[in-house]
Design an enzyme around this catalytic site. Structure first.
Site, PDB file in Angstrom:
ATOM      1  N   ALA A  10       0.799  -1.232   0.000  1.00 13.02           N
ATOM      2  CA  ALA A  10       0.000   0.000   0.000  1.00 13.02           C
ATOM      3  C   ALA A  10       0.832   1.281   0.000  1.00 13.02           C
ATOM      4  O   ALA A  10       0.264   2.364   0.071  1.00 13.02           O
ATOM      5  CB  ALA A  10      -0.943   0.004   1.212  1.00 13.02           C
ATOM      6  N   TYR A  62       5.592 -13.937 -15.009  1.00 14.90           N
ATOM      7  CA  TYR A  62       4.574 -13.059 -14.403  1.00 14.90           C
ATOM      8  C   TYR A  62       3.173 -13.536 -14.843  1.00 14.90           C
ATOM      9  O   TYR A  62       2.269 -13.672 -14.009  1.00 14.90           O
ATOM     10  CB  TYR A  62       4.830 -11.617 -14.844  1.00 14.90           C
ATOM     11  CG  TYR A  62       3.832 -10.585 -14.343  1.00 14.90           C
ATOM     12  CD1 TYR A  62       3.952 -10.040 -13.063  1.00 14.90           C
ATOM     13  CD2 TYR A  62       2.794 -10.133 -15.152  1.00 14.90           C
ATOM     14  CE1 TYR A  62       3.059  -9.075 -12.612  1.00 14.90           C
ATOM     15  CE2 TYR A  62       1.905  -9.174 -14.709  1.00 14.90           C
ATOM     16  CZ  TYR A  62       2.036  -8.640 -13.440  1.00 14.90           C
ATOM     17  OH  TYR A  62       1.143  -7.681 -13.000  1.00 14.90           O
TER      18      TYR A  62
END
Ligand code: NAP
Length: 258
Positions: free
Chosen positions: A13, A162
């Protein structure tokens, strides 16, 4: 400690999409546990910005891939804020080097899988156990929102490890949606497309050009706030009677065309 406000944990965050999600949830009246890999000025700044909305917040640094830290972190949230209602699994890593799948290193494959898939699975598990231990209150929507990627579906050859990790994360979201549906807990898979963040800084000019050239139906790239508003809509049950779905925040990039 608040007892009435919803309480969210947002991983990763301190910047980018995770920061925007934490701030948007705060604007929607959530108390926040803001996680990142380590303690930093950026994380403290986010916590101060969250609190400026009149809600409670704590900085909760831990490595999401350290599974032993999950229980400690969740206990800290319960002690500091109260019982969790919402998990946003946002923390993620890109590849170590873009390139041919034939050259992908074991280290880069492991890192993508460990952070983007394994950590997400076990944080879902740890939070789900806590949610199931709570008394169910229909007035208090509970959800797990996983930030995966358009690459869960769409191949990017230079970032194959990924893509593989995000496809795994997408399936994990479905598995937990199926397990937690009978308990009234929603699980979503939010798939951002081309979003301007520190993760995409090195390639964003190329992405902007490709979006303008027609890769996306909207000829521009997205902002972290676009993803954040979608997540806040889900977390506040503004898409009621939904769970288990992929929500694409990609400007229509993956709409099939011919
Ligand atoms: P970002 O700018 O690189 O931010 C990722 C955040 O996650 C960073 O704050 C990072 O911390 C944190 N993080 C990484 N590993 C962690 C760990 N093991 N434990 C705790 N925190 C960790 O990325 P972003 O662009 O905002 O992306 C956020 C999510 O959206 C990721 O899951 C990404 O795969 C996904 N996504 C992004 C895009 C895009 O276009 N940007 C598109 C599709 C999906 P540090 O700063 O300490 O490294």
């Amino acid at each position: 400690m608040s007892t009435s406000r919803p309480i969210a944990l947002v991983t990763g965050a301190s910047r980018g999409i995770g920061r925007a999600i934490a701030l948007e949830l705060a604007r929607n009246g959530f108390d926040l546990a803001a996680n990142d890999l380590s303690h930093s000025n950026d994380l403290e700044t986010v916590v101060a910005e969250i609190k400026a909305n009149g809600v409670d917040a704590l900085a909760l640094p831990f490595d999401v891939s350290d599974l032993g830290s999950h229980e400690i972190a969740l206990t800290n949230i319960e002690n500091g804020l109260g019982p969790l209602t919402t998990l946003v699994n946002n923390a993620g890593v890109g590849v170590m080097h873009r390139g041919d799948p034939l050259d992908v290193s074991e280290a880069s494959f492991e890192r993508c899988m460990t952070v983007n898939a394994k950590a997400l699975f076990f944080l879902c598990q740890a939070v789900a156990r806590r949610l199931l231990a709570q008394t169910r209150d229909p007035a208090r929507p509970r959800s797990i929102i996983n930030i995966t990627s358009s690459n869960a579906t769409a191949v990017a050859v230079p970032r194959s490890e990924y893509c593989a990790s995000k496809a795994a994360a997408a399936m994990i979201s479905k598995c937990f949606a199926a397990r937690l549906g009978p308990e009234g807990i929603a699980v979503y898979d939010v798939q951002p497309g081309l979003i301007e963040t520190p993760m995409t800084e090195a390639v964003i000019d190329g992405y902007k050009q490709r979006a303008a050239d027609g890769l996306c139906l909207f000829p521009w790239v997205g902002k972290p706030e676009d993803v954040a508003q979608v997540v806040a809509s889900l977390a506040t049950d503004r898409l009621p009677y939904t769970t288990g779905h992929v929500i694409s925040v990609d400007g229509g990039m993956l709409v099939p065309r011919f």
